[in-house]
Design an enzyme around this catalytic site. Sequence first.
Site, PDB file in Angstrom:
ATOM      1  N   ASP A  12      -1.842   6.310  -5.274  1.00 38.02           N
ATOM      2  CA  ASP A  12      -0.988   6.049  -4.105  1.00 38.02           C
ATOM      3  C   ASP A  12       0.163   5.162  -4.583  1.00 38.02           C
ATOM      4  OD1 ASP A  12      -0.126   5.792  -1.373  1.00 38.02           O
ATOM      5  OD2 ASP A  12      -1.118   3.849  -1.263  1.00 38.02           O
ATOM      6  N   SER A  13       1.159   5.006  -3.737  1.00 33.21           N
ATOM      7  CA  SER A  13       2.259   4.085  -4.063  1.00 33.21           C
ATOM      8  C   SER A  13       1.756   2.643  -4.162  1.00 33.21           C
ATOM      9  CB  SER A  13       3.329   4.164  -2.975  1.00 33.21           C
ATOM     10  OG  SER A  13       2.792   3.671  -1.763  1.00 33.21           O
TER      11      SER A  13
ATOM     12  N   TYR B  21       7.232   4.064  -1.437  1.00 34.25           N
ATOM     13  CA  TYR B  21       7.827   5.353  -1.789  1.00 34.25           C
ATOM     14  C   TYR B  21       8.665   5.895  -0.615  1.00 34.25           C
ATOM     15  CZ  TYR B  21       4.736   6.300  -5.903  1.00 34.25           C
ATOM     16  OH  TYR B  21       4.096   6.294  -7.119  1.00 34.25           O
ATOM     17  N   GLY B  22       8.306   5.438   0.597  1.00 33.32           N
ATOM     18  CA  GLY B  22       8.796   6.074   1.823  1.00 33.32           C
ATOM     19  C   GLY B  22      10.291   6.186   1.977  1.00 33.32           C
TER      20      GLY B  22
ATOM     21  N   CYS C   4      -1.585   9.747  -0.724  1.00 32.79           N
ATOM     22  CA  CYS C   4      -0.301   9.258  -0.201  1.00 32.79           C
ATOM     23  C   CYS C   4       0.398  10.434   0.471  1.00 32.79           C
ATOM     24  CB  CYS C   4       0.529   8.733  -1.373  1.00 32.79           C
ATOM     25  SG  CYS C   4       2.181   8.200  -0.910  1.00 32.79           S
ATOM     26  N   ASN C   5       0.650  10.293   1.753  1.00 32.51           N
ATOM     27  CA  ASN C   5       1.322  11.373   2.488  1.00 32.51           C
ATOM     28  C   ASN C   5       2.739  11.595   1.959  1.00 32.51           C
ATOM     29  OD1 ASN C   5      -0.401  11.927   5.211  1.00 32.51           O
ATOM     30  ND2 ASN C   5      -0.622   9.817   4.549  1.00 32.51           N
ATOM     31  N   THR C   6       3.406  10.507   1.597  1.00 37.03           N
ATOM     32  CA  THR C   6       4.804  10.600   1.151  1.00 37.03           C
ATOM     33  C   THR C   6       4.887  11.330  -0.196  1.00 37.03           C
ATOM     34  OG1 THR C   6       5.053   8.434   2.201  1.00 37.03           O
ATOM     35  CG2 THR C   6       6.907   9.233   0.894  1.00 37.03           C
TER      36      THR C   6
ATOM     37  N   THR D  99      -1.376   6.401   4.402  1.00 38.15           N
ATOM     38  CA  THR D  99      -2.712   5.878   4.094  1.00 38.15           C
ATOM     39  C   THR D  99      -2.779   4.353   4.200  1.00 38.15           C
ATOM     40  OG1 THR D  99      -2.159   5.984   1.735  1.00 38.15           O
ATOM     41  CG2 THR D  99      -3.378   7.834   2.661  1.00 38.15           C
ATOM     42  N   HIS D 100      -1.635   3.685   4.044  1.00 39.00           N
ATOM     43  CA  HIS D 100      -1.632   2.226   4.230  1.00 39.00           C
ATOM     44  C   HIS D 100      -2.033   1.851   5.660  1.00 39.00           C
ATOM     45  CE1 HIS D 100       0.615   1.959   0.449  1.00 39.00           C
ATOM     46  NE2 HIS D 100       0.383   0.665   0.477  1.00 39.00           N
TER      47      HIS D 100
END
Length: 266
Positions: free
Chosen positions: A11-12, A43-44, A74-76, A185-186
């Site tokens: 993830d970021s 990352y967003g 991570c969705n982004t 996810t955060h």
Amino acid sequence: MSSAAPIGVFDSGLGGLSVLREIHALMPGESLCYVADSHYAPYGEKSVAQICQRSVVCADWLVEQGVKALVVACNTATAAAVNQLRVRYALPVIAMEPAVKPAGKVTRAGRVGVLATAGTLSSEKYESLLRQHAYHVTVISQPCSGLVEEIEKGDFESVALRDLLSSYLEPLLRAQVDTLILGCTHYSLIHRLIVELVGEAVAVLDGGAAVARQLKQQLISRQLLNPHPSIRPLQCWSSGDLKKQQLLLQQLWSHPFELNYLPPKP
Ligand code: DGL
């Protein structure tokens, strides 16, 4: 590939631990490797090219560790880079997406709110999810600039976090959504605070458990599920400040872990 090989997750930052916890709960016998790219978070609001480049650095590292499957927690990063990752590696690549499909089924009022990063919400993948699974409901998409940074500070009781989150929830509550998707996810790490602010009447959904189930199915179908419980601690690498990451990990991961610095790409 051996079934004893670890599963690689990245993830970021530490948001992907919300997914890692679901994976561990479902498959406690699996060894896990995790990369938190915290120096480059969030990352967003980065360009697609930057997110792809960092995703490849994280995933390459995990593949070098001999993982048997990759989870993009991570969705982004999924929105920007998953197609490229699936071409690059001959491994199962399981990825996140906002839980639009279940939300379309759960909502009774036909009003769904989505909290996610600007990168996720502006992506072609998200547009396509809405077209396929939310054509019959009203979706209010709320980008949450700054929220990942607040969560990475690790103080989930802070006034700054509560105020910022409240400002993003306010338009959704005004629109009377009855279902709320945590599309980053955060945000699942502050699930309790979110439920407190929106109230029990709003269904709060995320994609972590679904990703863990999908991963398990993929491992079973390739005969890669580890039949022998592992006693290896979580292997974790971070590009961020290790002292801060150590404290956060202690707070978020209640099992043994080893944390090291993610070496920069030469
Ligand atoms: N956890 C990431 C996600 O699911 C956060 C993205 C970010 O770093 O902005 O989208």
